[in-house]
Design a protein around this motif. Sequence first.
Motif: not given
Length: 133
Positions: A74-87
Amino acid sequence: MKKLDEIMELMADEMADFKSSLERLENLSNKLQKTSVPLSTEVLENHLNSFLKIQQQKENIRTGNLELIHSKLERAYILPKSLARLFLSVLLVLLISLSYLTYKVIESQNDNQKLYRQLGKEVPIHKGDNTLE
């Protein structure tokens, strides 16, 4: 006669064997009557209860593990937070670059129009002259 004596002797031996077998059978029958078979199922119930307790403990462990996995999922993300920030950072840089380039193109067009007007005022156009000098 001889045969009759042999047959009698064999019969006597067979009768003695039969008598000894009967005595053994009586002894076994007496032992069986003296031996009591418990009709209680306590031992079986105890084994069954201990088995059920062990199974319940294993089920509780499995349930705990499944709940832990479920909460992590439930707490997992499809994309990691660092990858989302980079994008998002790359997207922001592209947006700023596109805005800057759009501004420069518009400014260049305005400069071209100003230059064209300025040149139009400075250089007179001759309508009758088709030759370029």
